[in-house]
Design a protein around this motif. Structure first.
Motif, PDB file in Angstrom:
ATOM      1  N   UNK A 126      -6.260   4.671  62.498  1.00 35.07           N
ATOM      2  CA  UNK A 126      -7.111   4.758  61.597  1.00 35.07           C
ATOM      3  C   UNK A 126      -6.949   3.701  59.668  1.00 35.07           C
ATOM      4  N   UNK A 127      -8.379   4.066  59.747  1.00 29.05           N
ATOM      5  CA  UNK A 127      -8.691   3.151  58.246  1.00 29.05           C
ATOM      6  C   UNK A 127      -8.675   4.270  57.192  1.00 29.05           C
ATOM      7  N   UNK A 128      -6.979   4.230  56.122  1.00 31.70           N
ATOM      8  CA  UNK A 128      -6.963   4.998  55.650  1.00 31.70           C
ATOM      9  C   UNK A 128      -7.091   4.192  54.224  1.00 31.70           C
ATOM     10  N   UNK A 129      -7.100   2.912  53.983  1.00 30.41           N
ATOM     11  CA  UNK A 129      -7.326   2.240  52.476  1.00 30.41           C
ATOM     12  C   UNK A 129      -8.042   1.417  53.033  1.00 30.41           C
ATOM     13  N   UNK A 130      -8.542   0.632  51.647  1.00 25.57           N
ATOM     14  CA  UNK A 130      -9.838  -0.301  51.682  1.00 25.57           C
ATOM     15  C   UNK A 130      -9.714  -0.756  50.025  1.00 25.57           C
ATOM     16  N   UNK A 131      -9.937  -1.966  49.791  1.00 29.79           N
ATOM     17  CA  UNK A 131      -9.905  -2.446  48.614  1.00 29.79           C
ATOM     18  C   UNK A 131      -8.627  -3.901  48.282  1.00 29.79           C
ATOM     19  N   UNK A 132      -8.728  -4.127  47.260  1.00 28.91           N
ATOM     20  CA  UNK A 132      -8.043  -5.644  47.114  1.00 28.91           C
ATOM     21  C   UNK A 132      -6.313  -4.685  46.802  1.00 28.91           C
ATOM     22  N   UNK A 133      -5.987  -5.927  47.095  1.00 30.87           N
ATOM     23  CA  UNK A 133      -4.417  -5.029  46.661  1.00 30.87           C
ATOM     24  C   UNK A 133      -3.942  -4.666  45.548  1.00 30.87           C
ATOM     25  N   UNK A 134      -4.050  -4.584  44.352  1.00 31.01           N
ATOM     26  CA  UNK A 134      -4.194  -4.112  43.467  1.00 31.01           C
ATOM     27  C   UNK A 134      -4.601  -3.000  43.503  1.00 31.01           C
ATOM     28  N   UNK A 135      -6.075  -2.533  43.695  1.00 24.84           N
ATOM     29  CA  UNK A 135      -6.719  -1.527  44.211  1.00 24.84           C
ATOM     30  C   UNK A 135      -5.769  -0.641  45.049  1.00 24.84           C
ATOM     31  N   UNK A 136      -5.205  -0.715  46.454  1.00 24.23           N
ATOM     32  CA  UNK A 136      -4.546  -0.256  47.271  1.00 24.23           C
ATOM     33  C   UNK A 136      -3.392   1.009  46.157  1.00 24.23           C
ATOM     34  N   UNK A 137      -2.426  -0.148  45.356  1.00 27.99           N
ATOM     35  CA  UNK A 137      -1.424  -0.182  44.641  1.00 27.99           C
ATOM     36  C   UNK A 137      -1.632   1.055  44.121  1.00 27.99           C
ATOM     37  N   UNK A 138      -2.457   1.180  43.483  1.00 29.31           N
ATOM     38  CA  UNK A 138      -3.374   2.534  42.997  1.00 29.31           C
ATOM     39  C   UNK A 138      -3.306   3.764  43.184  1.00 29.31           C
ATOM     40  N   UNK A 139      -4.263   3.441  44.545  1.00 26.90           N
ATOM     41  CA  UNK A 139      -4.950   4.245  45.393  1.00 26.90           C
ATOM     42  C   UNK A 139      -4.474   4.556  46.258  1.00 26.90           C
ATOM     43  N   UNK A 140      -3.167   4.091  47.369  1.00 26.97           N
ATOM     44  CA  UNK A 140      -2.516   4.454  48.766  1.00 26.97           C
ATOM     45  C   UNK A 140      -0.984   4.888  48.058  1.00 26.97           C
ATOM     46  N   UNK A 141      -0.788   5.691  48.196  1.00 26.99           N
ATOM     47  CA  UNK A 141       0.618   6.303  48.494  1.00 26.99           C
ATOM     48  C   UNK A 141       0.755   5.649  49.660  1.00 26.99           C
ATOM     49  N   UNK A 142       0.781   5.814  51.061  1.00 25.55           N
ATOM     50  CA  UNK A 142       1.295   5.289  51.707  1.00 25.55           C
ATOM     51  C   UNK A 142       1.540   3.570  52.016  1.00 25.55           C
ATOM     52  N   UNK A 143       0.753   2.605  51.430  1.00 22.45           N
ATOM     53  CA  UNK A 143       0.415   1.501  51.152  1.00 22.45           C
ATOM     54  C   UNK A 143       1.264   0.907  50.349  1.00 22.45           C
ATOM     55  N   UNK A 144       1.700   1.870  49.582  1.00 24.75           N
ATOM     56  CA  UNK A 144       2.753   0.935  47.725  1.00 24.75           C
ATOM     57  C   UNK A 144       4.025   1.015  48.407  1.00 24.75           C
ATOM     58  N   UNK A 145       3.926   2.753  49.445  1.00 30.25           N
ATOM     59  CA  UNK A 145       5.366   2.825  50.085  1.00 30.25           C
ATOM     60  C   UNK A 145       5.811   1.130  50.903  1.00 30.25           C
ATOM     61  N   UNK A 146       4.782   0.957  51.962  1.00 30.98           N
ATOM     62  CA  UNK A 146       5.253   0.331  52.808  1.00 30.98           C
ATOM     63  C   UNK A 146       6.003  -1.819  51.782  1.00 30.98           C
ATOM     64  N   UNK A 147       4.472  -1.178  50.712  1.00 29.20           N
ATOM     65  CA  UNK A 147       4.128  -2.453  50.766  1.00 29.20           C
ATOM     66  C   UNK A 147       5.357  -3.263  49.911  1.00 29.20           C
ATOM     67  N   UNK A 148       6.067  -2.136  49.633  1.00 27.48           N
ATOM     68  CA  UNK A 148       7.311  -1.919  48.481  1.00 27.48           C
ATOM     69  C   UNK A 148       8.653  -2.638  49.371  1.00 27.48           C
ATOM     70  N   UNK A 149       8.337  -1.511  50.333  1.00 32.08           N
ATOM     71  CA  UNK A 149       9.414  -1.784  51.133  1.00 32.08           C
ATOM     72  C   UNK A 149       9.834  -3.068  52.201  1.00 32.08           C
ATOM     73  N   UNK A 150       9.016  -3.806  52.264  1.00 30.44           N
ATOM     74  CA  UNK A 150       9.150  -4.979  52.663  1.00 30.44           C
ATOM     75  C   UNK A 150       9.269  -6.006  51.736  1.00 30.44           C
TER      76      UNK A 150
END
Length: 645
Positions: free
Chosen positions: A593-617
């Motif tokens: 499912x699409x759970x977030x959409x926006x720029x990289x900076x916006x998703x870092x602020x608004x999506x905890x799952x996206x932030x955790x995934x990207x920081x883990x990488x």
């Protein structure tokens, strides 16, 4: 029903005759010619007996009585024998030529049909069928289906020979014929027992041949794994076990043939002895002539061939039925990608607009195999495994969108939908407002290019791998290589564009192979470029330059016909933060499912799952970099200490 019982079932014989009838209807003229040639051979074989009887009666016996042979009689006898032999040879050549022609035509026809069916069937069907099985369908099964064609014309011809011989023997002497014909039931019985015993053993041996080939193929394909994990001895033992089973099966076949072949050869000879015994008594009683006895004896030596020829056909029938059923299983498979009549929308030289609207997709798999390679699905066991759920987003022309998500979130499946390798169960994928299902055949390939996760290069030159048969000048090839950051290492190769890269690109590094595959897509100047983690083996700096080139190309645009090409809309499956940051927009997928959409900076602020995934990488990459740096420093220190010593 067991395999052995199936091979002697009357239904199998009926099915086998049905398969042969398919071939006869497909090639009636060739079959008729082969049967005519076989009939000529049969007639001349019987004629040989008559000529021998005539020569015995008119040439040999008078020569013994007169003490000399007449030159004219000898010439006439020799001419008759040579003439019959020449016609007989013509019949053999014609029979074999036309039977082989018919067999190879049928094999070629059905190989093409099976291959075309593979191309018609959707990728979802291929997910459910292993590659080895598909190769077997197109090769071994097709060959098995039409194996009985080669002996079929001979069998038909020798039936004709059997009838002529039987009539000729009866007309010569009924009493001798009655004794001699007792050999027919004996030969028929031996053939029946022989075929019943041989068919399952021979079929088992054929299956083991395929098993040996499969083991060898896996060992060759997995050569890197075998070498790096030290599995050479284990693979050798595995191959030895398979070949030993094949050896034992072939020995079993040889034992049966060694037992039955002498019996089949001896029975006609026993019949000839019986005929000679009775015939000599009839000769003493002046009930028949010496020429008649020679003719009848010779005919009986020929009569084992008709029954054995029929046995050869019957021996191939069970394999033919199995092969035909497997081939028909492919040809009757349902599912396809229907095409419309619409041309791809938009300006052919400009980047495309793409929209995914309410897409849902599920893989159909059985309970024994997980062939999708993605996601856990919604259920256990068999049935559909849902991967994407109501996915919707759009991409403006010329923009770069990054698809980000954890493993199994549906990213690769989504890329397959964007290039229409599969169709969604619900929803639609639109290109410039046109549903991909409405686009004419070949229209999507002209507009969209996919750079897959797994790179594949042919054993060809760099130019051949980039163009893949496309008529493109070298300057266009170099332009694609430059965009893919592959021009530098290509220029350094021994023969430049003409350098052969080896099987699967064995002479190149992983990053070089990925860049050549990207150049292969770019040379087609796609209006939509989809990259499924296609730069994972490339240095981050090189990856950044590649994406920058693509952005600049999209910004420049163009009409697509001036040599510079138009721009591309880019959809890229990305993991690295540096790659994601270069995208205009990020679509974050989680559990289909699409759970977030926006720029990289916006998703870092608004999506905890996206932030955790990207920081883990990012942490993983940083740890790997630090570990490599530490290893280099340790190596340098050890080298310095060694130098001081």
């Amino acid at each position: 029903m067991s395999p052995a019982s199936r091979r002697v079932s009357p239904s199998v014989l009926r099915e086998g005759m049905g398969v042969l009838w398919v071939a006869v209807r497909a090639e009636p003229r060739v079959f008729a010619l082969s049967v005519l040639a076989s009939g000529l051979y049969a007639a001349m074989t019987v004629a040989t007996a008559q000529v021998l009887g005539m020569v015995t009666e008119d040439v040999v016996l008078p020569a013994f009585e007169d003490g000399r042979a007449a030159a004219g009689a000898l010439a006439a006898g020799a001419a008759a024998i040579v003439g019959v032999a020449a016609l007989k040879a013509l019949g053999v050549a014609g029979r074999r030529f036309y039977a082989g022609l018919m067999q190879y035509r049928m094999q070629a026809k059905y190989r093409r049909e099976v291959t075309r069916q593979y191309l018609r069937l959707p990728l979802a069907w291929h997910h459910r069928h292993p590659t080895g099985q598909l190769l077997s369908n197109a090769n071994a099964d097709v060959e098995a289906a039409w194996a009985p064609i080669a002996p079929l014309p001979m069998a038909v011809g020798v039936v004709f020979m059997l009838l002529i011989s039987a009539v000729s023997i009866l007309l010569t002497d009924v009493a001798v014929a009655a004794v001699g014909f007792l050999i027919f039931p004996a030969i028929a019985l031996v053939n029946v027992v022989y075929q019943r015993r041989l068919a399952p053993v021979a079929t088992h041996a054929q299956r083991l041949r395929a098993e040996v080939s499969e083991v060898a193929h896996e060992s060759f394909e997995g050569g890197l794994v075998v070498k790096t994990l030290g599995r050479e001895d284990a693979e050798t033992l595995r191959f030895a076990a398979a070949t030993n089973r094949l050896r034992d099966a072939n020995i079993a076949v040889g034992r049966l043939r060694g037992l039955f072949d002498p019996v089949l050869e001896a029975l006609p000879n026993l019949g000839v002895l019986a005929v000679l015994l009775i015939g000599s008594l009839r000769l003493q009683a002046n009930a028949m002539t010496a020429g008649d006895l020679v003719q009848v004896a010779y005919l009986f030596t020929l009569l084992s061939w008709p029954i054995r020829a029929l046995g050869w056909v019957l021996a191939e029938v069970p394999r033919s039925v199995v092969g035909w059923e497997r081939v028909r299983g492919v040809l009757d498979a349902t599912g396809s990608l229907p095409y419309g009549e619409a041309a791809p929308g938009g300006d052919g030289g400009r980047a495309a607009a793409m929209e995914v609207r309410g897409v849902r997709f599920a893989y159909e798999t059985d309970e024994h195999a997980d062939l999708s390679g993605e996601g856990n699905g919604d259920g256990a066991g068999g049935g559909p495994r849902h991967i994407l759920h109501d996915v919707s987003f759009s991409v403006e022309p010329g923009r770069t969108v990054a698809l980000v998500g954890p493993t199994g979130s549906g990213k690769s499946t989504l890329t397959s939908l964007l290039v229409r390798l599969v169709d969604p169960a619900d929803g639609s994928v639109l290109l410039d407002g046109v549903d991909l299902r409405d686009v004419r055949r070949g229209g999507v390939a002209e507009t969209v290019s996919l750079v897959p996760q797994q790179t594949f290069l042919f054993d060809d030159t760099v130019r051949g791998n980039v163009t893949l048969g496309m008529d493109a000048p070298d300057d266009r090839v170099w332009e694609a290589l430059r965009l893919a950051q592959a021009d530098g290492f290509t220029a350094a190769l021994p023969d430049g564009l003409d350098t052969r890269v080896g099987e699967r690109g064995a002479t190149l590094s992983g990053g070089q192979r990925q860049r050549l595959v990207l150049a292969r897509a770019l040379i087609r100047r796609p209006r939509l470029l989809v990259m499924d983690d296609a730069t994972s083996a490339v240095d981050p700096q090189v990856e950044a330059r590649i994406l920058r080139n693509l952005r600049e190309r999209a910004a420049e645009g163009g009409d697509g016909d001036d040599g510079g090409g138009g721009g591309s809309t880019v959809v890229v499956v990305a993991y690295r933060k540096a790659t994601i940051a270069l995208a205009d927009e990020v679509v974050y997928l989680d559990h289909g499912r699409v759970t977030g959409r926006g720029t990289h900076a916006e998703l870092l602020e608004t999506s905890e799952g996206y932030r955790d995934l990207v920081n883990a990488y990012e942490r993983t990459e940083r740890d790997e970099t630090e570990r490599e740096r530490a290893e280099l420093e340790d190596t340098a220190v050890e080298g310095g200490e060694e130098a001081l010593r």
